[in-house]
Design a protein around this motif. Structure first.
Motif, PDB file in Angstrom:
ATOM      1  N   TYR A  74       0.833  -1.200   0.000  1.00  0.00           N
ATOM      2  CA  TYR A  74       0.000   0.000   0.000  1.00  0.00           C
ATOM      3  C   TYR A  74       0.871   1.254   0.000  1.00  0.00           C
ATOM      4  N   ASP A  75       0.418   2.258  -0.721  1.00  0.00           N
ATOM      5  CA  ASP A  75       1.064   3.561  -0.680  1.00  0.00           C
ATOM      6  C   ASP A  75       0.722   4.198   0.667  1.00  0.00           C
ATOM      7  N   PRO A  76       1.710   4.500   1.501  1.00  0.00           N
ATOM      8  CA  PRO A  76       1.406   5.033   2.839  1.00  0.00           C
ATOM      9  C   PRO A  76       0.754   6.414   2.810  1.00  0.00           C
ATOM     10  N   LEU A  77       0.889   7.138   1.710  1.00  0.00           N
ATOM     11  CA  LEU A  77       0.310   8.481   1.619  1.00  0.00           C
ATOM     12  C   LEU A  77      -1.145   8.462   1.171  1.00  0.00           C
ATOM     13  N   THR A  78      -1.498   7.500   0.325  1.00  0.00           N
ATOM     14  CA  THR A  78      -2.841   7.487  -0.259  1.00  0.00           C
ATOM     15  C   THR A  78      -3.700   6.319   0.201  1.00  0.00           C
ATOM     16  N   GLY A  79      -3.077   5.244   0.644  1.00  0.00           N
ATOM     17  CA  GLY A  79      -3.819   4.032   0.983  1.00  0.00           C
ATOM     18  C   GLY A  79      -4.127   3.167  -0.219  1.00  0.00           C
ATOM     19  N   CYS A  80      -3.643   3.554  -1.397  1.00  0.00           N
ATOM     20  CA  CYS A  80      -3.895   2.798  -2.626  1.00  0.00           C
ATOM     21  C   CYS A  80      -2.926   1.620  -2.736  1.00  0.00           C
ATOM     22  N   LEU A  81      -3.338   0.603  -3.476  1.00  0.00           N
ATOM     23  CA  LEU A  81      -2.472  -0.546  -3.731  1.00  0.00           C
ATOM     24  C   LEU A  81      -1.527  -0.217  -4.887  1.00  0.00           C
ATOM     25  N   THR A  82      -0.244  -0.183  -4.583  1.00  0.00           N
ATOM     26  CA  THR A  82       0.757   0.265  -5.550  1.00  0.00           C
ATOM     27  C   THR A  82       0.816  -0.635  -6.775  1.00  0.00           C
ATOM     28  N   TRP A  83       0.776  -1.941  -6.586  1.00  0.00           N
ATOM     29  CA  TRP A  83       0.960  -2.848  -7.720  1.00  0.00           C
ATOM     30  C   TRP A  83      -0.213  -2.765  -8.699  1.00  0.00           C
ATOM     31  N   LEU A  84      -1.405  -2.472  -8.195  1.00  0.00           N
ATOM     32  CA  LEU A  84      -2.544  -2.305  -9.096  1.00  0.00           C
ATOM     33  C   LEU A  84      -2.427  -1.006  -9.889  1.00  0.00           C
ATOM     34  N   ASN A  85      -1.932   0.032  -9.248  1.00  0.00           N
ATOM     35  CA  ASN A  85      -1.716   1.280  -9.984  1.00  0.00           C
ATOM     36  C   ASN A  85      -0.617   1.116 -11.030  1.00  0.00           C
ATOM     37  N   GLN A  86       0.368   0.304 -10.730  1.00  0.00           N
ATOM     38  CA  GLN A  86       1.411   0.027 -11.721  1.00  0.00           C
ATOM     39  C   GLN A  86       0.829  -0.718 -12.920  1.00  0.00           C
ATOM     40  N   PHE A  87      -0.165  -1.554 -12.673  1.00  0.00           N
ATOM     41  CA  PHE A  87      -0.853  -2.231 -13.773  1.00  0.00           C
ATOM     42  C   PHE A  87      -1.531  -1.200 -14.681  1.00  0.00           C
ATOM     43  N   SER A  88      -2.212  -0.225 -14.083  1.00  0.00           N
ATOM     44  CA  SER A  88      -2.850   0.833 -14.872  1.00  0.00           C
ATOM     45  C   SER A  88      -1.813   1.611 -15.679  1.00  0.00           C
ATOM     46  N   GLU A  89      -0.678   1.894 -15.064  1.00  0.00           N
ATOM     47  CA  GLU A  89       0.373   2.637 -15.760  1.00  0.00           C
ATOM     48  C   GLU A  89       0.923   1.834 -16.934  1.00  0.00           C
ATOM     49  N   TYR A  90       1.006   0.522 -16.771  1.00  0.00           N
ATOM     50  CA  TYR A  90       1.467  -0.333 -17.871  1.00  0.00           C
ATOM     51  C   TYR A  90       0.498  -0.252 -19.049  1.00  0.00           C
ATOM     52  N   HIS A  91      -0.794  -0.351 -18.767  1.00  0.00           N
ATOM     53  CA  HIS A  91      -1.805  -0.200 -19.817  1.00  0.00           C
ATOM     54  C   HIS A  91      -1.642   1.144 -20.520  1.00  0.00           C
ATOM     55  N   ASN A  92      -1.488   2.197 -19.751  1.00  0.00           N
ATOM     56  CA  ASN A  92      -1.401   3.539 -20.329  1.00  0.00           C
ATOM     57  C   ASN A  92      -0.136   3.720 -21.170  1.00  0.00           C
TER      58      ASN A  92
END
Length: 215
Positions: A74-92
């Motif tokens: 988890y990103d300690p600043l946002t509470g978001c799951l980092t690896w899932l956001n990295q998946f979105s970045e890969y798509h983009n």
């Protein structure tokens, strides 16, 4: 163009498929987007606004699916799951590469990439600037800690009421944004530097309702 690919990923993750297997879907999804654009170009379309994927690691639905993940994920600043956001970045990343190729093949066509990912990440990093007090909790739902349950959707009995102030929430039902969030996204796309190329640098017959996108 719509947010093509979102449900392909959503269903796969919800069904518990291996993340690496789902990652292999990405080139296929991007190719489908490209094929749709090329088909429309052949029909005479000359301007496209193509959105990138949103940061799904900040979605209450995804946070609920993967609740109990290791703390370090988890990103300690946002509470978001980092690896899932990295998946979105890969798509983009793959999508933007594909759009560059289409631009080379069709220089007379306006291909505009809308950076939904970085627009939305501002809501999680700087919520106060946008009037948000709840970023990763759904306005309408049930369940802790994200107020989301896949077995009981917003609008189904007894979930026919929502939070008192939806405009202070980023997420409406754990999957979709609130109207306030979409308003900020629209404003960023139309008036700020979150498109490639910058949308105001193009000579487009664009009529914008300033009241809608005003803060």
């Amino acid at each position: 163009m719509g947010e093509i690919g979102g449900n392909d990923y959503n269903y796969a993750f919800e069904e518990g498929k291996n993340p690496e297997e789902i990652r292999e879907f990405v080139p296929l999804v991007v190719h489908t987007i490209s094929s749709a654009i090329n088909e429309l170009i052949e029909l005479g379309a000359v301007t496209f606004l193509v959105p990138g994927n949103l940061p799904i690691g900040c979605s209450p639905a995804y946070l609920t699916y993967f609740q109990g993940s290791d703390k370090g994920e988890y990103d300690p600043l946002t509470g978001c799951l980092t690896w899932l956001n990295q998946f979105s970045e890969y798509h983009n990343e793959l999508l933007q590469q594909e759009l560059d190729q289409i631009r080379e093949l069709h220089p007379h066509v306006n291909i505009i990439y809308a950076d939904y990912y970085n627009i939305a990440m501002r809501f999680y990093h700087f919520p106060d600037q946008f009037g948000f007090t709840k970023t990763i909790v759904a306005c309408c739902g049930r369940g802790v800690p994200y107020n989301y349950s896949s077995s009981m959707a917003c609008g189904d009995p007894p979930l026919r009421t929502s939070c008192d102030d939806p405009s202070s929430y980023v997420s409406w039902d754990g999957v979709h944004f609130t109207e306030a969030t979409y308003r900020w996204i629209s404003k960023a796309v139309l008036k700020e530097l979150f498109t490639i190329p910058y949308i105001n640098s193009l000579c487009l017959p664009l009529t914008v309702n300033n009241k809608f996108i005003s803060s």
